[in-house]
Design an enzyme around this catalytic site. Structure first.
Site, PDB file in Angstrom:
ATOM      1  N   GLY A 127      72.581  67.597  41.746  1.00  0.00           N
ATOM      2  CA  GLY A 127      74.004  67.608  42.029  1.00  0.00           C
ATOM      3  C   GLY A 127      74.342  66.691  43.189  1.00  0.00           C
ATOM      4  O   GLY A 127      73.494  66.358  44.018  1.00  0.00           O
ATOM      5  N   CYS A 128      75.606  66.292  43.258  1.00  0.00           N
ATOM      6  CA  CYS A 128      76.040  65.355  44.306  1.00  0.00           C
ATOM      7  C   CYS A 128      75.982  66.001  45.686  1.00  0.00           C
ATOM      8  O   CYS A 128      75.396  65.448  46.628  1.00  0.00           O
ATOM      9  CB  CYS A 128      77.436  64.837  44.003  1.00  0.00           C
ATOM     10  N   TYR A 129      76.604  67.187  45.811  1.00  0.00           N
ATOM     11  CA  TYR A 129      76.521  67.912  47.071  1.00  0.00           C
ATOM     12  C   TYR A 129      75.056  68.154  47.449  1.00  0.00           C
ATOM     13  O   TYR A 129      74.647  67.989  48.608  1.00  0.00           O
ATOM     14  CB  TYR A 129      77.201  69.278  46.938  1.00  0.00           C
TER      15      TYR A 129
END
Length: 894
Positions: free
Chosen positions: A711-713
């Site tokens: 995921g980006c986060y």
């Protein structure tokens, strides 16, 4: 400079059709000794000749774990060029079965999965000694041979059957069919009945049971028991049995598995990498340290090899390193071969056959002017000083020009090797001879040659310029390196010797488009990096490095000497475009990935699926006209079955892609396609590889076919915390803010610009899936609080990290700089990074490093573009690694 050409063949058809499909299995679930072979630990058996399976993942594993594609393809082609029983005879000692059964069976399974059938013969000496001692019988030996009476033979025979069954059953557990062969192969007569009693001398080898086993798709597992014509069972030494078996089968390789992993020089305590008997036998026998078991072993192997084809060699190796010994130039144990004696010449007239010399120089050339160019080159040699090195059949030829007034270093001007020369390691012998005569050497080669790793290891430094790589060794100080680099940067190859001769030769080589192989220099990866070879390399860095010293018996250590594996330079042996299908292309991430694929030289986007956009023309992709499709799971299964796609990218919302993944799995395509899933659906599945290259073993990604894109986060948070994990004094807290593109294209309050203006929206304040993802990957619990703000793309993390000891901001910043040194997509700075600066960029920026007055809490800031490194860019990194391209291919780098 004349070109060097490696004539490595493609992977043999038989291997491509015989190996089975390999499911991805977590490396962590297997013992450490078998970790490198974890992905092939289970399979459904298919008889040889089945064309429903693929070796792609096994080959990728070989590439990523032990060597380059050039090496693997070359050796696999070599091994499959003979009948199955002529591949290898492997002798397994009893101690190996007892202590290293996992490593042994994993290695044998690996070979079987690439379509190879080694013939295994085992002993059980240590086990027999223990059984006899427990029974109160003291083993008796005469001249190293066990005296075998009836009681001893009865115990031995029962034991041998048990050990044979143990090995066979373990192989069967790994999905490999194995056939126990405990009699009927070795015929014998009494060695000396009065002296040794029931001990045999093998006088006949019956190959029929071995061939029958292999034809049935089974590995033959033999005991070292023999029978007289009357049916009396006799005990035979396992080494002797392996030797007689080799004489009958005439294999390419004879392997003695040893706990020590090779022979050692008792003077230096170093492992002997290679012995070329024709060249070195007399010298070795004269050394004080070559005595007792080492002396006897070398002598016995010499006697054995003299009765076998010159292509046969013996390897003494630990079972855990078996695949590395067989499939790489560097090897891992001790390689013993007959080899060819080397000759030298310092004048053209010293070549007995001048035409043969010219033919050798022409063999790597193309073009109508090849002969004329070589004639001019040979004429140029007549009037200048040089030294040539070559073996009798001229499988290898090197010409070195000595230092001159214009070039202070000796220059390797010509180096040409045949396939046979590579396979018999003549290249290493020649290079070792050059080293003895020339303490300082420079040479220039083409940057895109397939033999990159071989030359990389021979050099102490390298420099790239306009498709050429200059290598050197022996420079004593920084000033010499600086001068050499300056001259090369200014003048290129003309600095290396006579300009007219070298320039002519250089032009000829460029026209031939087959330069000497080159390897690349690199910046250290990170402190935790593993020592292994890989199929991807970084571009050449304009610095020097120190490599392992090369000794006369070296085989060239490929890239395994570098404890910090470099990634990112294209492997020239993989030039086939990869066919890509994108499922779920409507979202922002899909559009970003399409843009990247459009500029990638080796990715061929074939299908783009979007239910909402079906029937519309795809924009932003210029390589071919593509119309959006609404692919069903059944369409995907059919396409996979036909082998239409190499890589599936799932750019779907969470919880949606499973039917498509199942369809790919059910399709069982011949190319064993890669799947990269951008959702969170498989990030916690142990059978999928988590694809964060900067923090995960790149080898795992390179050999994987099922990759969960982080995921980006989670990516930015892990990069922001990972260097401090050993120093944590409590739970890190992550305050994250994303632009509204992170909320997707489906309308909601979180991507409503009017709602976000002059506002910030917190959501999922506890138990967000990224909180679990970050904690799972780092191995520590974190708290994560996400927010969305009014900008479009980009994420900012403010991370509060408790420390278990007092640290300064400088100490912490240095930790991050060392951890991410050489990472092209991670930037470490002193100041807190901004979202504006990261938006549209392909990496992660980490900074701030504000330390509380107590010294026991630090605040680290991290930014990332959620659509790029947070999704599409990272997806392309994973695609590149798993498909055999350079990690950063197609990714714009600042």
């Amino acid at each position: 400079m004349l070109a060097l050409r490696t004539t490595a063949g493609a992977v043999a058809r038989r291997a491509l059709t015989a190996a089975s499909r390999l499911p991805t299995t977590s490396v962590r679930t297997l013992p450490k000794a078998a970790a490198s072979l974890a992905l092939i630990s289970r399979r459904d058996y298919s008889a040889p000749g089945s064309d429903n399976f693929s070796t792609r993942s096994t080959v990728v594993q070989l590439l990523s774990n032990i060597g380059s594609k050039r090496e693997v393809q070359q050796y696999l082609s070599h091994f499959t060029s003979v009948s199955s029983q002529q591949f290898a005879v492997i002798k397994v000692g009893g101690a190996i079965i007892t202590e290293h059964l996992e490593s042994l069976t994993s290695a044998l399974a690996f070979l079987n999965h690439v379509g190879l059938f080694p013939v295994v013969v085992h002993g059980a000496g240590p086990q027999l000694n223990k059984l006899l001692e427990d029974a109160g019988v003291e083993p008796q030996f005469e001249e190293g041979i066990r005296i075998t009476d009836g009681k001893t033979l009865a115990v031995a025979r029962k034991l041998f059957l048990e050990e044979n069954l143990k090995l066979v059953e373990k192989l069967e557990e790994l999905g490999v069919r194995a056939r126990p062969i405990t009699s009927g192969v070795f015929g014998a007569e009494y060695l000396d009945k009065d002296k040794y009693d029931l001990v045999g001398r093998i006088n006949k080898v019956n190959k029929d049971p071995i061939e029958a086993a292999i034809n049935a798709g089974c590995l033959p597992i033999l005991t070292s028991m023999a029978e007289t014509p009357e049916g009396q069972v006799l005990n035979v030494n396992a080494d002797v049995a392996a030797g007689e078996l080799a004489r009958a089968l005439q294999p390419l390789k004879i392997v003695y598995l040893s706990e020590k992993g090779g022979l050692f020089n008792a003077d230096t305590n170093e492992k002997i990498s290679a012995i070329n008997l024709d060249e070195e036998y007399d010298y070795l026998m004269s050394q004080w340290w070559c005595r007792y078991g080492t002396r006897l072993k070398i002598k016995e192997i010499k006697d054995l090899l003299e009765g076998l084809p010159r292509t046969t060699s013996v390897a003494i190796i630990h079972p855990a390193d078996l695949q590395k010994e067989l499939f790489t130039d560097s090897g891992a144990g001790t390689l013993i071969r007959r080899g060819n004696k080397l000759a030298t010449a310092t004048n053209v007239s010293q070549f007995e056959d001048l035409q043969k010399l010219k033919d050798v120089l022409v063999r790597d050339r193309e073009g109508l002017d090849a002969k004329a160019t070589v004639d001019r080159y040979v004429d140029g040699l007549k009037s200048r000083e040089f030294k040539a090195y070559f073996d009798e059949p001229m499988d290898a030829l090197a010409i070195v020009l000595p230092p001159s007034s214009t070039s202070p270093l000796a220059n390797l001007a010509t180096f040409t090797i045949t396939k046979s020369g590579w396979l018999t390691n003549v290249a290493d012998n020649v290079f070792a001879s050059i080293q003895k005569d020339h303490p300082k050497l420079v040479w220039t080669v083409k940057e895109d040659d397939e033999n990159l790793t071989w030359f990389f290891d021979k050099a102490e430094g390298s420099l790239s310029k306009e498709g050429e790589v200059m290598f050197w060794y022996g420079l004593e100080n920084g000033d010499e390196v600086k001068q050499l680099m300056t001259e090369f940067t200014k003048h290129g190859r003309s600095m290396l010797g006579d300009e007219n001769l070298e320039a002519r030769l250089h032009r000829a080589a460029r026209q031939a488009s087959r330069g000497l192989s080159a390897s690349t220099n690199s910046t250290p990866q990170r402190q935790q990096a593993r020592a292994f070879s890989t199929n991807a390399r970084r571009p050449v860095a304009k610095t020097s490095r120190t490599s392992r010293p090369i000794v006369s018996s070296s085989r060239g250590y490929a890239t395994t000497t570098n404890p910090n594996p470099p990634f990112g330079t294209k492997n020239s042996s993989n030039t086939q475009p990869a066919k890509v299908a994108l499922i779920g292309a409507r979202g922002y991430t899909g559009q970003a990935l399409i843009s990247l694929l459009n500029s990638h030289p080796h990715m061929d986007l074939r299908h783009v699926s979007s239910r909402e956009l079906a029937g519309q023309k795809l924009k932003g992709y210029e390589k071919r006209d593509i119309t959006y499709e609404n692919l069903t799971a059944e369409d995907v299964r059919r396409m996979e079955e036909k082998g239409e796609i190499d890589c599936w990218v799932m750019a779907l919302p969470n919880g949606v892609c499973k039917p498509f993944v199942d369809a790919v799995n059910e399709g069982k395509g011949p190319q064993n396609s890669v799947i990269v899933d951008l959702s969170a659906d498989y990030r916690f599945d142990k059978n999928w590889t988590y694809g964060l290259p900067e923090l995960v073993n790149r080898s795992d990604i390179a050999k994987a076919t099922r990759i969960a894109n982080p995921g980006c986060y989670a990516t930015a948070a892990q990069v922001g915390i990972a260097p401090l994990v050993p120093f944590l004094g409590g739970q890190p807290t992550i305050f994250g803010v994303s632009g509204y593109s992170g909320a997707g294209t489906k309308p909601s309050p979180k991507n409503d610009v009017e709602n976000l203006t002059n506002n910030i929206i917190p959501y999922s304040l506890t138990d967000h899936i990224h909180e679990r993802e970050i904690s799972n990957q780092l191995g520590v619990e974190v708290a994560f609080v996400p927010h969305v703000a009014v900008w479009f793309q980009g994420i900012h993390h403010t991370i509060s990290i408790p420390l278990k000891q007092s640290m300064t901001s400088r100490d912490i910043r240095q930790l991050y700089q060392e951890r991410y040194a050489g990472e092209k997509l991670i930037k470490v700075s002193g100041e807190p990074p901004s979202v504006k600066a990261i938006s549209g960029k392909h990496g992660v920026e980490v900074g701030g490093f504000g330390v509380h007055s107590s010294g026991k809490r630090v605040v680290v800031c991290a930014t990332i573009d959620n659509l790029l490194k947070g999704a599409a860019t990272q997806c392309l990194q994973n695609m590149n690694l798993s498909l055999g391209f350079a990690e950063y291919e197609g990714i714009p780098l600042d």
